[in-house]
Design an enzyme around this catalytic site. Structure first.
Site, PDB file in Angstrom:
ATOM      1  N   HIS A 120      35.343  42.468  43.011  1.00 35.74           N
ATOM      2  CA  HIS A 120      35.848  43.459  42.050  1.00 35.74           C
ATOM      3  C   HIS A 120      36.587  42.752  40.914  1.00 35.74           C
ATOM      4  O   HIS A 120      37.791  42.509  40.987  1.00 35.74           O
ATOM      5  CB  HIS A 120      36.776  44.466  42.745  1.00 35.74           C
ATOM      6  CG  HIS A 120      37.155  45.635  41.888  1.00 35.74           C
ATOM      7  ND1 HIS A 120      36.795  46.938  42.190  1.00 35.74           N
ATOM      8  CD2 HIS A 120      37.839  45.711  40.720  1.00 35.74           C
ATOM      9  CE1 HIS A 120      37.259  47.753  41.248  1.00 35.74           C
ATOM     10  NE2 HIS A 120      37.901  47.017  40.341  1.00 35.74           N
ATOM     11  N   HIS A 133      36.361  42.541  36.400  1.00 36.65           N
ATOM     12  CA  HIS A 133      35.729  43.071  35.187  1.00 36.65           C
ATOM     13  C   HIS A 133      35.495  41.952  34.181  1.00 36.65           C
ATOM     14  O   HIS A 133      36.427  41.222  33.850  1.00 36.65           O
ATOM     15  CB  HIS A 133      36.622  44.146  34.553  1.00 36.65           C
ATOM     16  CG  HIS A 133      36.748  45.379  35.387  1.00 36.65           C
ATOM     17  ND1 HIS A 133      36.021  46.525  35.135  1.00 36.65           N
ATOM     18  CD2 HIS A 133      37.502  45.656  36.480  1.00 36.65           C
ATOM     19  CE1 HIS A 133      36.332  47.459  36.030  1.00 36.65           C
ATOM     20  NE2 HIS A 133      37.232  46.956  36.865  1.00 36.65           N
ATOM     21  N   ASP A 154      34.972  42.189  30.940  1.00 35.29           N
ATOM     22  CA  ASP A 154      35.748  42.356  29.699  1.00 35.29           C
ATOM     23  C   ASP A 154      37.256  42.231  29.944  1.00 35.29           C
ATOM     24  O   ASP A 154      38.041  42.241  28.993  1.00 35.29           O
ATOM     25  CB  ASP A 154      35.400  43.681  28.997  1.00 35.29           C
ATOM     26  CG  ASP A 154      35.368  44.861  29.939  1.00 35.29           C
ATOM     27  OD1 ASP A 154      35.659  44.690  31.136  1.00 35.29           O
ATOM     28  OD2 ASP A 154      35.031  45.987  29.496  1.00 35.29           O
ATOM     29  N   HIS A 167      35.148  53.252  41.504  1.00 37.51           N
ATOM     30  CA  HIS A 167      36.619  53.187  41.437  1.00 37.51           C
ATOM     31  C   HIS A 167      37.141  54.547  41.928  1.00 37.51           C
ATOM     32  O   HIS A 167      36.827  55.570  41.300  1.00 37.51           O
ATOM     33  CB  HIS A 167      37.093  53.014  39.995  1.00 37.51           C
ATOM     34  CG  HIS A 167      36.968  51.630  39.450  1.00 37.51           C
ATOM     35  ND1 HIS A 167      35.760  51.042  39.166  1.00 37.51           N
ATOM     36  CD2 HIS A 167      37.931  50.722  39.119  1.00 37.51           C
ATOM     37  CE1 HIS A 167      35.979  49.822  38.664  1.00 37.51           C
ATOM     38  NE2 HIS A 167      37.282  49.602  38.629  1.00 37.51           N
ATOM     39  N   GLU A 197      42.586  54.852  43.293  1.00 38.12           N
ATOM     40  CA  GLU A 197      43.475  53.808  42.765  1.00 38.12           C
ATOM     41  C   GLU A 197      44.813  54.454  42.407  1.00 38.12           C
ATOM     42  O   GLU A 197      45.861  54.037  42.864  1.00 38.12           O
ATOM     43  CB  GLU A 197      42.843  53.142  41.537  1.00 38.12           C
ATOM     44  CG  GLU A 197      43.716  52.065  40.919  1.00 38.12           C
ATOM     45  CD  GLU A 197      43.078  51.371  39.713  1.00 38.12           C
ATOM     46  OE1 GLU A 197      43.655  50.374  39.256  1.00 38.12           O
ATOM     47  OE2 GLU A 197      42.022  51.828  39.229  1.00 38.12           O
ATOM     48  N   HIS A 246      39.386  49.829  44.961  1.00 35.81           N
ATOM     49  CA  HIS A 246      40.812  50.087  45.207  1.00 35.81           C
ATOM     50  C   HIS A 246      41.004  50.949  46.465  1.00 35.81           C
ATOM     51  O   HIS A 246      41.233  50.426  47.531  1.00 35.81           O
ATOM     52  CB  HIS A 246      41.511  50.697  43.989  1.00 35.81           C
ATOM     53  CG  HIS A 246      41.393  49.873  42.747  1.00 35.81           C
ATOM     54  ND1 HIS A 246      42.122  48.724  42.546  1.00 35.81           N
ATOM     55  CD2 HIS A 246      40.608  50.005  41.647  1.00 35.81           C
ATOM     56  CE1 HIS A 246      41.798  48.179  41.373  1.00 35.81           C
ATOM     57  NE2 HIS A 246      40.874  48.938  40.819  1.00 35.81           N
ATOM     58  N   ASP A 264      40.492  41.725  39.553  1.00 33.00           N
ATOM     59  CA  ASP A 264      40.348  42.898  38.683  1.00 33.00           C
ATOM     60  C   ASP A 264      40.224  42.549  37.195  1.00 33.00           C
ATOM     61  O   ASP A 264      39.125  42.555  36.661  1.00 33.00           O
ATOM     62  CB  ASP A 264      41.500  43.883  38.934  1.00 33.00           C
ATOM     63  CG  ASP A 264      41.145  45.322  38.598  1.00 33.00           C
ATOM     64  OD1 ASP A 264      39.963  45.602  38.323  1.00 33.00           O
ATOM     65  OD2 ASP A 264      42.051  46.172  38.629  1.00 33.00           O
ATOM     66  N   ASP A 265      41.349  42.272  36.529  1.00 33.31           N
ATOM     67  CA  ASP A 265      41.347  41.986  35.080  1.00 33.31           C
ATOM     68  C   ASP A 265      42.308  40.845  34.767  1.00 33.31           C
ATOM     69  O   ASP A 265      43.388  41.062  34.207  1.00 33.31           O
ATOM     70  CB  ASP A 265      41.756  43.239  34.288  1.00 33.31           C
ATOM     71  CG  ASP A 265      40.734  44.360  34.406  1.00 33.31           C
ATOM     72  OD1 ASP A 265      39.772  44.363  33.627  1.00 33.31           O
ATOM     73  OD2 ASP A 265      40.899  45.204  35.305  1.00 33.31           O
TER      74      ASP A 265
END
Length: 365
Positions: free
Chosen positions: A15, A17, A19, A214, A217, A238, A295-296
């Site tokens: 998991h 991303h 971007d 998702h 979360e 999540h 995640d990010d």
């Protein structure tokens, strides 16, 4: 001095991303090259503006993308490069297999309505974006010796994009795309039932396209139930709030549902309140099927090791638990069975664990 990695062995990440995993230097490079204004001139300053270091909200987190996505979206060169650099980043973190997700529509500037990030209309379609990302990942795989696959995201607020997403999953299933996801604001009332999403997920089931969503979360367990029963998800992104419905939690445990857990992310987005026990502790104690993920990392100013350090330091996670959750991640990955078995064998070997009888005998488990 950087601390030693909390788990210095091969890892699987499910998991993360694309971007949300771009190098600030790359954003600056394309901002300058394309004449797109950015809020800072140095990588350090840009990282400070894009980054978060204390708990906020999910909408606050989502607003961060507006600062830098215009520099990347709509550029073939930028899109291929961020995919390539992503693989390099993960190889450095000791990840041997990663599934990276993104919305092709949010990186396009043609055949997408509305055109995202206030871009002028161009000629880069969502379909070509999906192809470019897979090209960048493949080149990264060759250069850095790890395996990377892509997951295409439907966006909760744009159900009209979803039927195209599943078609791209079908088109690129042999070029590196392994599944579809639903991302975006969970608070949008009834979004699991929007016809575009419903149809796309039905088509995914019909066509044998893997599915994750998702859910849970920041919202109630009801969103998780919808993801499982309405959208027929195979994994939950999540899923922390599942724990508020003991019957649903017991059922998903019994069904061996995989939870894609992102501890550091959940702290910064306010999905988890630090004064309470993190849901992942319950998952660990109950021997649930889950993974640890970043995640990010651009916005959370983190690496995958941040999540491992956090669980080791604050939640009593052991080397044995790290091995267990990575094996579960490999088993719950969206790879074809033969590649999944190869990945599992690689982990068992690296972890000094005996091969399970089926794998040792070279038979299908």
């Amino acid at each position: 001095m950087t601390p030693a990695p909390a788990f210095n062995k091969p890892k699987v990440e499910l998991h993360v991303h694309l971007d949300g995993s771009i190098k600030p230097e790359t954003i600056l490079y394309f901002g300058k090259k394309r004449g797109i204004a950015l809020p800072a001139d140095t990588a350090e300053e840009l990282q400070k503006i894009i980054g978060m270091d204390k708990p906020e909200s999910l909408p606050y987190f989502l607003s961060k993308f507006e600062y830098y996505m215009p520099a990347i979206a709509g550029s073939r060169e930028a899109i291929k490069r961020i995919a390539y650099e992503f693989v390099e980043m993960k190889a450095k973190e000791g990840v041997v297999y990663v599934e990276v997700r993104y919305s092709p529509h949010l990186l396009a500037n043609s055949k997408v309505e509305p055109i995202p990030w206030n871009q002028a209309e161009g000629d880069l379609t969502p379909d070509e974006v999906a192809d470019l990302v897979n090209q960048g990942l493949r080149e990264g795989e060759k250069a850095f010796g790890i395996k990377a696959r892509s997951i295409l995201c439907c966006m909760r607020h744009q159900p009209e994009w979803s039927p195209e997403v599943v078609e791209m999953c079908k088109k690129y299933r042999h070029q590196g795309t392994v599944a579809m996801d639903m991302a975006g604001d969970e608070n949008i009332q009834g979004s699991s039932y929007f016809p575009g999403h419903l149809e796309a997920y039905k088509e995914a089931v019909r066509s044998g396209i893997h599915r994750t969503v998702h859910a849970g979360e920041v919202c109630s367990p009801e969103i998780v139930r919808e993801a499982v029963d309405v959208l027929k998800t195979e994994r939950v992104g999540h899923g922390y709030h599942t724990l508020e419905d003991e019957a649903l939690y017991a059922r998903l445990r019994k069904e061996n549902m995989h939870f894609e857990v992102c501890p550091w992310s959940s702290y910064l987005t306010g999905a988890w309140k630090a004064e309470t026990e993190h849901p992942v502790v319950r998952f660990k104690n109950d021997k649930v099927n889950y993974s640890l993920n970043s995640d990010d990392p651009l916005i959370f100013m983190s690496t995958l090791d941040t999540d491992y350090q956090m669980t080791k330091r604050d939640m009593g996670f052991t080397e044995e638990e790290f091995k267990r959750l990575n094996i579960n991640a490999a088993k719950s990955s969206f790879l074809p069975e033969d590649e999944k078995e190869e990945l599992l064998n690689q982990l068992y070997k690296a972890y000094g664990m005996p091969l399970p009888p089926a794998a040792a005998a070279g038979q299908d488990p």
